[in-house]
Design a protein around this motif. Sequence first.
Motif, PDB file in Angstrom:
ATOM      1  N   ALA A 148       0.827  -1.207   0.000  1.00  0.00           N
ATOM      2  CA  ALA A 148       0.000   0.000   0.000  1.00  0.00           C
ATOM      3  C   ALA A 148       0.860   1.255   0.000  1.00  0.00           C
ATOM      4  O   ALA A 148       0.546   2.240  -0.686  1.00  0.00           O
ATOM      5  N   ARG A 149       1.954   1.227   0.752  1.00  0.00           N
ATOM      6  CA  ARG A 149       2.815   2.402   0.804  1.00  0.00           C
ATOM      7  C   ARG A 149       3.609   2.568  -0.499  1.00  0.00           C
ATOM      8  O   ARG A 149       3.891   3.702  -0.916  1.00  0.00           O
ATOM      9  N   PHE A 150       3.968   1.479  -1.153  1.00  0.00           N
ATOM     10  CA  PHE A 150       4.561   1.572  -2.490  1.00  0.00           C
ATOM     11  C   PHE A 150       3.597   2.300  -3.424  1.00  0.00           C
ATOM     12  O   PHE A 150       3.985   3.233  -4.137  1.00  0.00           O
ATOM     13  N   LEU A 151       2.346   1.863  -3.429  1.00  0.00           N
ATOM     14  CA  LEU A 151       1.365   2.466  -4.331  1.00  0.00           C
ATOM     15  C   LEU A 151       1.125   3.923  -3.987  1.00  0.00           C
ATOM     16  O   LEU A 151       1.017   4.780  -4.879  1.00  0.00           O
ATOM     17  N   ARG A 152       1.043   4.234  -2.694  1.00  0.00           N
ATOM     18  CA  ARG A 152       0.839   5.630  -2.301  1.00  0.00           C
ATOM     19  C   ARG A 152       2.016   6.485  -2.746  1.00  0.00           C
ATOM     20  O   ARG A 152       1.823   7.609  -3.251  1.00  0.00           O
ATOM     21  N   ALA A 153       3.230   5.980  -2.596  1.00  0.00           N
ATOM     22  CA  ALA A 153       4.407   6.719  -3.057  1.00  0.00           C
ATOM     23  C   ALA A 153       4.343   6.948  -4.564  1.00  0.00           C
ATOM     24  O   ALA A 153       4.676   8.032  -5.060  1.00  0.00           O
ATOM     25  N   HIS A 154       3.917   5.924  -5.287  1.00  0.00           N
ATOM     26  CA  HIS A 154       3.791   6.064  -6.748  1.00  0.00           C
ATOM     27  C   HIS A 154       2.811   7.170  -7.113  1.00  0.00           C
ATOM     28  O   HIS A 154       3.111   8.028  -7.959  1.00  0.00           O
ATOM     29  N   TYR A 155       1.651   7.177  -6.483  1.00  0.00           N
ATOM     30  CA  TYR A 155       0.650   8.190  -6.817  1.00  0.00           C
ATOM     31  C   TYR A 155       1.148   9.597  -6.480  1.00  0.00           C
ATOM     32  O   TYR A 155       0.947  10.546  -7.255  1.00  0.00           O
TER      33      TYR A 155
END
Length: 577
Positions: A148-155
């Motif tokens: 989830a934090r990977f995806l949040r960083a990506h966004y």
Amino acid sequence: MNNFKLKIGALLSSGLMMVAVSCSDDFLDVAPTGLLAEAQLTSLAGIDASLIAAYSQVNGRGNRLASPSNWVWGSIRGGEANKGTDPGDFTTINPIQRFEINSASGDVGAKWAGAYEGIARANNVLRLLQNPGPDVTPGDVTRISAQARFLRAHYYFELKRDYGNTPYVDETLDYGSGLEDVSNNVDLWPLIEADMKFAADNLPPTQPQVGRVNSWAAKSYLAKIYLYQNKFGEAKTLFTDVINNGVTSNNLKYGLVPYYDDAFRGANDNHEESVWAYQAAAGTGSVNNANPEFDLNFPYNTGPSGPGNCCGFFQPSFSFVNAFRTNAAGLPLLDKSYNNPANRVKSDMGIQTADPFTPDTGNLDPRVDHTTGRRGIPYLGWQDFPGAAWIRNQPNGGPYSPKKYVYARSEQGTFQDNSSWTPGYTGINFMIIRFADVLLMAAEAEIETGGLEVARGYVNRVRTRAMNSKLMREDGTMAANYVIGTYDSPWTDAATARAAVRMERMLELGMEGHRFYDLVRWNTVQAELDFYFALDGVELAAALGGAKFTEKYKLVPIPQDQIDLVGSDILIQNPGF
């Protein structure tokens, strides 16, 4: 009379019953249908389903300008592609291409909306993990949090590149609990770094499902984040580790696929070059599970003899195609003389399909014909590209069509979806980071830290694959005069090495959404776009005449409707808008 009294009595009784019922609103307390109870959401299955929803937002879910393909924000703004098609179609892209948007322009908030939807979904996962169900183990919490934090960083990375600093909202904030008071006056980079570093430290090296991110994807992305901040030493360390030891989520050692075009074919998805890709699928019942942002970006009016049949968007620019010209040694023209009249790639601009035409016979890098549809060259097994017959409006977009992520004839009906208004939806994964990109970013970091010869080796690795990727006709002859070589003399000058790497990124990663962001971080965007407009602005005067880039357009304006929601004292507009 008695009958009348009975009727009156019945009415009074009914009225009294109605009054009695109306005195209580218990009958309004009806359990809603179609909702999940908290116990379901906080179970392992519920949390994982919420995580999948955060993954699913990556492709933009039908918002064409929210996807990480960045075909408008990265490629069209970067001058390697023109909007193309007809000037009256999807008109909100016209001012983006011409650098004339303002804070109220249509689609200025497209990336904003798509990215914040993804952030909301990632935050929802992290919020559910604060009170997990009994079947969720501590290991599950770490594993899911890292994704989830990977995806949040990506966004947030996507937002940072386009809008600069935007409000940072994490899982602790919601409407009514401070979200509406968050300003965009805080630097996003440390927050993006923290999320991606957590992912790199806590993700496993492989995953049971290939579409899930692994630790090596996180390390690659973190190194990219460092590179964007000119933290070259930190980036170099990570890139070296990734190149030497990295594997895909399905445990393939990172490498380059042997033949360039194979990187973009559906049957070869999740290959050794795919560091992180969003998973696309055809025939699922929803084209949003395919590549919904590319539905317009196919040759026009092909009928059954070509792919897509609509709508002629995303046409490679003259300047971009010319850049594939090579010298006698097979090296690119780093002095930028490729736009000189004698070096320009011959095109069929202004020539009708029925008129005779012979393709360019000069030296070319073969990647031009894996990236661009140009007349007389085989087009993905359909036929030789016919020229004007497949171009909607040459004066508006030029003579070329895109080729990457377009489905080949052999992929029709398998990695291509026929369930919607156009067949232009594919099940070909889009690679957000691929290994060639990693090699070239690593080369940059090496140059800036003194490793010129290491950088040359990385670039030559990319070019060697290109040498092995010459497009052939069915009779076994080369489709064009492909002359390409490697850099065989030692690199001793950082400026020359830097020019070579930057050129290689355009040739290798062209039409993949990187170009504008590269130009901005290199601080060459003004000069490069002046160079682009000097040719394409003349050739396509109807679309680009008088257009120019100015420094304020390094960023997209904060959408005015977002400022109106919270106030200009909280959400601060970017300079110049």
